[in-house]
Design a protein around this motif. Structure first.
Motif, PDB file in Angstrom:
ATOM      1  N   ALA A  15       0.832  -1.197   0.000  1.00 30.09           N
ATOM      2  CA  ALA A  15       0.000   0.000   0.000  1.00 30.09           C
ATOM      3  C   ALA A  15       0.865   1.244   0.000  1.00 30.09           C
ATOM      4  CB  ALA A  15      -0.926  -0.004   1.209  1.00 30.09           C
ATOM      5  N   SER A  16       0.394   2.259  -0.728  1.00 25.61           N
ATOM      6  CA  SER A  16       1.111   3.528  -0.793  1.00 25.61           C
ATOM      7  C   SER A  16       0.149   4.608  -1.254  1.00 25.61           C
ATOM      8  CB  SER A  16       2.297   3.435  -1.761  1.00 25.61           C
ATOM      9  OG  SER A  16       1.832   3.195  -3.079  1.00 25.61           O
ATOM     10  N   GLY A  17       0.656   5.818  -1.411  1.00 27.09           N
ATOM     11  CA  GLY A  17      -0.186   6.881  -1.936  1.00 27.09           C
ATOM     12  C   GLY A  17       0.010   8.187  -1.205  1.00 27.09           C
ATOM     13  N   ARG A  18      -0.386   9.258  -1.856  1.00 32.33           N
ATOM     14  CA  ARG A  18      -0.189  10.606  -1.308  1.00 32.33           C
ATOM     15  C   ARG A  18      -0.974  10.805  -0.016  1.00 32.33           C
ATOM     16  NH1 ARG A  18      -2.733  15.369  -2.470  1.00 32.33           N
ATOM     17  NH2 ARG A  18      -3.980  14.340  -4.074  1.00 32.33           N
ATOM     18  N   THR A  19      -2.171  10.202   0.051  1.00 31.94           N
ATOM     19  CA  THR A  19      -2.995  10.381   1.241  1.00 31.94           C
ATOM     20  C   THR A  19      -2.889   9.211   2.207  1.00 31.94           C
ATOM     21  OG1 THR A  19      -4.895   9.390   0.135  1.00 31.94           O
ATOM     22  CG2 THR A  19      -4.647  11.776  -0.043  1.00 31.94           C
ATOM     23  N   PHE A  20      -2.033   8.283   1.884  1.00 33.37           N
ATOM     24  CA  PHE A  20      -1.905   7.088   2.708  1.00 33.37           C
ATOM     25  C   PHE A  20      -0.845   7.305   3.781  1.00 33.37           C
ATOM     26  CE2 PHE A  20      -1.959   2.696   3.743  1.00 33.37           C
ATOM     27  CZ  PHE A  20      -0.650   2.335   4.002  1.00 33.37           C
ATOM     28  N   SER A  21      -1.157   6.898   5.037  1.00 33.61           N
ATOM     29  CA  SER A  21      -0.178   7.082   6.103  1.00 33.61           C
ATOM     30  C   SER A  21       0.313   5.752   6.657  1.00 33.61           C
ATOM     31  CB  SER A  21      -0.759   7.939   7.220  1.00 33.61           C
ATOM     32  OG  SER A  21      -1.937   7.333   7.735  1.00 33.61           O
TER      33      SER A  21
END
Length: 128
Positions: free
Chosen positions: A23-29
């Motif tokens: 999992a990844s992404g700009r809004t992912f923490s």
């Protein structure tokens, strides 16, 4: 949130594969905010539940067809979900998708409509 599934391939019946989903992404923490699951889509069938695990890993569940052969696990520190598949059968042939549900519910989620994010799928082919 972006989910990248990998690990699929061609295997003979009785063999094993290990799927991963990062999992990844700009809004992912952090993956620890999500319940996670695996689903599969076989030719001529609807997308079906394979296995799921709660946000903490404390609860997990399986479809009757995969129970005892598949094991779902997660490493929140690595933002990665796994599916260990043993004793594979030709009927396990499908595209496998990982999914994330933004919830910290203590139990796993098996309802497809409750998932918010989906990976692109990885093909698993089991030959007889």
């Amino acid at each position: 949130v972006q989910l990248q599934a990998s690990g699929g391939g061609l295997v003979q019946a009785g063999g094993s594969l290990r799927l991963s989903c990062v999992a990844s992404g700009r809004t992912f923490s952090t993956l620890s905010e999500y319940g996670m699951g695996w689903f599969r889509l076989a030719p001529g069938k609807e997308r079906g539940f394979v296995a799921a695990i709660s946000y903490s890993g404390g609860s997990s569940g399986y479809a009757d067809s995969t129970k005892g052969r598949f094991t779902i696990s997660r490493d929140n520190a690595k933002n990665t979900l796994y599916l260990q598949m043993n004793s594979l059968k030709p009927e396990d042939t499908a595209v496998y998708y990982c999914a994330a549900a933004r919830t910290v519910a203590p139990t796993y989620i098996r309802v497809i409509e409750d998932y918010d994010y989906w990976g692109q799928g990885t093909q698993v082919t089991v030959s007889s």
